[in-house]
Scaffold this motif. Structure first.
Motif, PDB file in Angstrom:
ATOM      1  N   LEU A 284      11.812  -3.007   6.672  1.00  0.00           N
ATOM      2  CA  LEU A 284      10.657  -1.091   5.923  1.00  0.00           C
ATOM      3  C   LEU A 284      11.662  -0.985   4.045  1.00  0.00           C
ATOM      4  O   LEU A 284      11.509  -0.680   4.012  1.00  0.00           O
ATOM      5  CB  LEU A 284      11.803  -1.136   6.656  1.00  0.00           C
ATOM      6  CG  LEU A 284      11.828   1.466   6.446  1.00  0.00           C
ATOM      7  CD1 LEU A 284      10.108   1.249   6.234  1.00  0.00           C
ATOM      8  CD2 LEU A 284      12.379   2.441   7.382  1.00  0.00           C
ATOM      9  N   ALA A 287      10.152  -3.926   1.612  1.00  0.00           N
ATOM     10  CA  ALA A 287       8.602  -3.147   1.651  1.00  0.00           C
ATOM     11  C   ALA A 287       8.716  -1.483   0.748  1.00  0.00           C
ATOM     12  O   ALA A 287       8.015  -1.329  -0.060  1.00  0.00           O
ATOM     13  CB  ALA A 287       7.727  -2.589   2.906  1.00  0.00           C
ATOM     14  N   LEU A 288       9.742  -0.970   1.158  1.00  0.00           N
ATOM     15  CA  LEU A 288       9.706   0.448   0.404  1.00  0.00           C
ATOM     16  C   LEU A 288      10.685   0.176  -1.621  1.00  0.00           C
ATOM     17  O   LEU A 288      10.158   0.235  -1.890  1.00  0.00           O
ATOM     18  CB  LEU A 288      10.146   1.285   0.798  1.00  0.00           C
ATOM     19  CG  LEU A 288       9.828   1.579   2.081  1.00  0.00           C
ATOM     20  CD1 LEU A 288      11.181   2.464   2.434  1.00  0.00           C
ATOM     21  CD2 LEU A 288       9.280   2.812   1.642  1.00  0.00           C
ATOM     22  N   ALA A 291       7.133  -1.879  -3.210  1.00  0.00           N
ATOM     23  CA  ALA A 291       5.886  -0.630  -3.114  1.00  0.00           C
ATOM     24  C   ALA A 291       6.628  -0.071  -4.837  1.00  0.00           C
ATOM     25  O   ALA A 291       5.463   1.377  -4.820  1.00  0.00           O
ATOM     26  CB  ALA A 291       5.898   0.426  -2.171  1.00  0.00           C
ATOM     27  N   GLN A 357       1.180  -3.090  -1.149  1.00  0.00           N
ATOM     28  CA  GLN A 357       1.575  -3.435  -0.780  1.00  0.00           C
ATOM     29  C   GLN A 357       2.370  -2.220  -0.161  1.00  0.00           C
ATOM     30  O   GLN A 357       3.281  -1.736   0.897  1.00  0.00           O
ATOM     31  CB  GLN A 357       2.829  -2.806  -1.687  1.00  0.00           C
ATOM     32  CG  GLN A 357       2.956  -3.854  -3.359  1.00  0.00           C
ATOM     33  CD  GLN A 357       4.109  -3.650  -4.780  1.00  0.00           C
ATOM     34  OE1 GLN A 357       3.126  -2.700  -5.217  1.00  0.00           O
ATOM     35  NE2 GLN A 357       4.585  -4.327  -5.257  1.00  0.00           N
ATOM     36  N   ARG A 358       1.462  -0.628   0.114  1.00  0.00           N
ATOM     37  CA  ARG A 358       1.225   0.223   0.341  1.00  0.00           C
ATOM     38  C   ARG A 358       0.635  -0.253   2.093  1.00  0.00           C
ATOM     39  O   ARG A 358       1.709   0.479   2.939  1.00  0.00           O
ATOM     40  CB  ARG A 358      -0.110   0.891  -0.054  1.00  0.00           C
ATOM     41  CG  ARG A 358       0.301   1.533  -1.254  1.00  0.00           C
ATOM     42  CD  ARG A 358      -0.895   2.781  -0.978  1.00  0.00           C
ATOM     43  NE  ARG A 358      -2.229   2.813  -1.071  1.00  0.00           N
ATOM     44  CZ  ARG A 358      -2.612   2.289  -2.500  1.00  0.00           C
ATOM     45  NH1 ARG A 358      -1.852   2.361  -3.706  1.00  0.00           N
ATOM     46  NH2 ARG A 358      -4.317   1.573  -2.608  1.00  0.00           N
ATOM     47  N   VAL A 361       4.704  -1.624   3.627  1.00  0.00           N
ATOM     48  CA  VAL A 361       4.581  -0.370   4.272  1.00  0.00           C
ATOM     49  C   VAL A 361       4.296  -0.254   5.178  1.00  0.00           C
ATOM     50  O   VAL A 361       5.530   0.373   6.404  1.00  0.00           O
ATOM     51  CB  VAL A 361       4.939   0.773   3.021  1.00  0.00           C
ATOM     52  CG1 VAL A 361       6.019   1.805   3.210  1.00  0.00           C
ATOM     53  CG2 VAL A 361       5.189   0.088   1.912  1.00  0.00           C
ATOM     54  N   GLY A 508      14.422   5.303   3.739  1.00  0.00           N
ATOM     55  CA  GLY A 508      14.351   4.765   4.853  1.00  0.00           C
ATOM     56  C   GLY A 508      15.032   5.277   5.868  1.00  0.00           C
ATOM     57  O   GLY A 508      14.106   5.771   6.750  1.00  0.00           O
TER      58      GLY A 508
END
Length: 535
Positions: A284, A287-288, A291, A357-358, A361, A508
């Motif tokens: 997570l 990914a954040l 993004a 990328q979204r 996430v 996150g």
């Protein structure tokens, strides 16, 4: 009324409170029917334990023609109820009281209006109810039976040889009461109509059906209200239950256990799932970071540091050219308010996350929910997954603010820039002084004026030393400063990348993991309350 603690487990008070807590924690997550049922049981337990515990309320329940009223009259020793042969005669429940002192509030709670006093002392403390037929064609009769079956302390099911296997009885009443075998008795009435071998066969078959219903421990008696066969055994059994004065608490205990079972879920997380959760958290955060454009910001930090270092420490003759080049950090709108220490407001100009990328996430958030819910099932798993996504819409703005705030530290100017800048201006002043000195000497020579004495450094005149030396020194300082700025930019970029990952990880954790952990904590408290309620 405070109840005594029983040696084998927590008190009834404690179990009722635990059931209420479990119902409250399960509200909005578990089926409304189960939650409402648990609350109803808790309320009923609270009401019953406040009433007389010296009386045991036993109810005779059965189908049309099973002989409930005849059995009721036989136990009471008087014709209190009308007896019918082909049609039901009991339209409302009525009570026979052996020593009814103090039983009034209890009967009021049960809403029993017809009450008869029994003079026989053998069953002192018994309140015996004759219920309408559970298979009556009248809805009001069936509803009356359903209501009292849930409230009485002891259930005596009266069946006859013709309808003891009736599916309506077993499916609607007996099987759902599988946990109530301690407060239930089954009476096979009218055995006088059968030969002895047929009675034994009926009893064996009835026992088999009860075992299939989960009622293996329920006593089964063969009686005849007409001839009195088996009545002594039934009377003795009722006498034992009444004298123990535990039927009411056993009934409430069974109700609490059944209600808790209806709230039942599954096991907790294990160690392997905990390790998978750590992996999901890292995914997570990654990914954040992607993004949020962390790689772009980190690169801008390195380039911005070098750009500003050149502006601050470059050779004054050429540094102004650098000002025409865009500042990478300013282009991303990261440096707003950083110098003044103000709160950064608004979004940065970091490029928006791409569709890929979204999606990454969203996948990472879903994975967190799936891993957290791996040890659960049904409604609780759904609740955990929803908790993981509950604040997903706030992620983009929160991460952007963190990027701006954390990266703003990269705009701070190192102290050595000031020292170098001062040195550059001193060297530049020396170069200008040398140029002006040489200019003055050139003018005097042009006007044929006498030349003043000219100091030298060795063989080189000082004006030349100042001009040439100042220019070379300025260039050298600028080159060395640029090398230092390049190394400092890389170092600052690494620190910023680490700080950004940690800060985004906290975001996150706050917006995804904490709601999940809160839901798991609720589930943990729910299971503890459930275990206590069933203890």
């Amino acid at each position: 009324m405070k109840l005594l603690r029983r040696k084998e487990g927590p008190s009834l008070d404690t179990r009722v409170a635990a059931l209420l807590e479990a119902a409250t924690l399960g509200e909005g997550r578990l089926p409304e029917e189960a939650v409402t049922g648990a609350r109803t049981v808790a309320e009923r337990a609270g009401a019953r334990r406040a009433l007389s515990i010296d009386h045991t309320v036993a109810a005779l329940a059965g189908a049309t023609g099973s002989g409930k009223s005849s059995l009721y009259n036989a136990l009471a020793g008087d014709d209190l109820a009308d007896v019918g042969v082909t049609r039901p005669t009991t339209s409302t429940a009525q009570a026979a009281l052996w020593d009814g002192d103090g039983a009034g509030p209890l009967l009021d709670w049960l809403d029993i209006q017809k009450r008869h006093s029994v003079a026989m002392p053998d069953l002192t403390g018994l309140v015996l109810l004759d219920l309408p037929d559970h298979d009556s064609i009248r809805l009001s009769h069936r509803l009356e039976v359903d209501r009292l079956v849930e409230q009485v302390d002891l259930l005596v099911w009266v069946v006859d040889p013709q309808k003891y296997a009736d599916a309506a009885l077993h499916d609607r009443y007996l099987r759902p009461l599988a946990g109530h075998q301690d407060v239930m008795v089954v009476v096979l009435n009218q055995v006088d109509r059968l030969p002895a071998h047929a009675v034994d066969r009926c009893l064996l078959d009835l026992r088999r059906l009860l075992d299939d219903d989960g009622l293996a421990g329920v006593p089964v008696l063969a009686v005849s209200a007409r001839t009195g066969q088996g009545m002594d055994e039934l009377r003795a059994l009722l006498g034992d239950r009444v004298s123990e004065r535990r039927a009411w608490s056993d009934r409430l205990s069974a109700d609490i256990t059944t209600a808790a079972d209806h709230l039942e879920t599954t096991e907790h997380l294990d160690a392997a799932e905990g390790r998978r959760m750590v992996g999901a958290e890292r995914a997570l955060t990654g990914a954040l970071c992607a993004a949020a454009g962390v790689p772009i910001v980190v690169e801008a930090v390195a380039k911005g540091h070098r750009h500003r270092a050149v502006v601050a420490t470059g050779w004054p003759v050429t540094r102004w050219v650098r000002r025409f080049r865009p500042d990478p950090l300013r282009r991303l709108r990261i440096d707003r308010g950083a110098r003044a220490g103000k709160e950064i407001v608004g979004r940065t100009s970091v490029p928006a996350a791409s569709a890929v990328q979204r999606a990454q996430v969203e996948t990472a958030i879903r994975d967190v929910g799936e891993v957290a819910a791996a040890g659960l099932s049904g409604p609780w798993a759904v609740a955990v997954r929803q908790a993981a996504r509950s604040r997903a819409l706030d992620l983009a703005d929160a991460v952007d603010r963190v990027v701006a705030t954390t990266s703003a530290g990269a705009t701070r100017r190192p102290r050595w820039w000031r020292v170098v800048n001062l040195s550059q201006w001193l060297v530049f002043a020396a170069m200008v002084a040398g140029a002006l000195w040489l200019g003055g000497l050139f003018g005097m020579d042009y006007l044929r004026l006498p030349q003043p004495p000219l100091p030298t450094a060795g063989v080189v005149p000082w004006p030349t030393v100042l001009l040439v030396g100042g220019a070379l020194a300025g260039v050298l300082i600028a080159v060395l400063s640029r090398l230092a700025a390049w190394a400092g930019g890389r170092r600052r970029a690494r620190r910023t990348a680490k700080a950004l990952r940690a800060a985004i990880g906290r975001v996150g954790n706050e917006l995804v993991l904490e709601p999940v952990e809160a839901e798991l904590d609720t589930y943990g408290r729910f299971t503890e309350a459930l275990d206590l309620a069933r203890a």
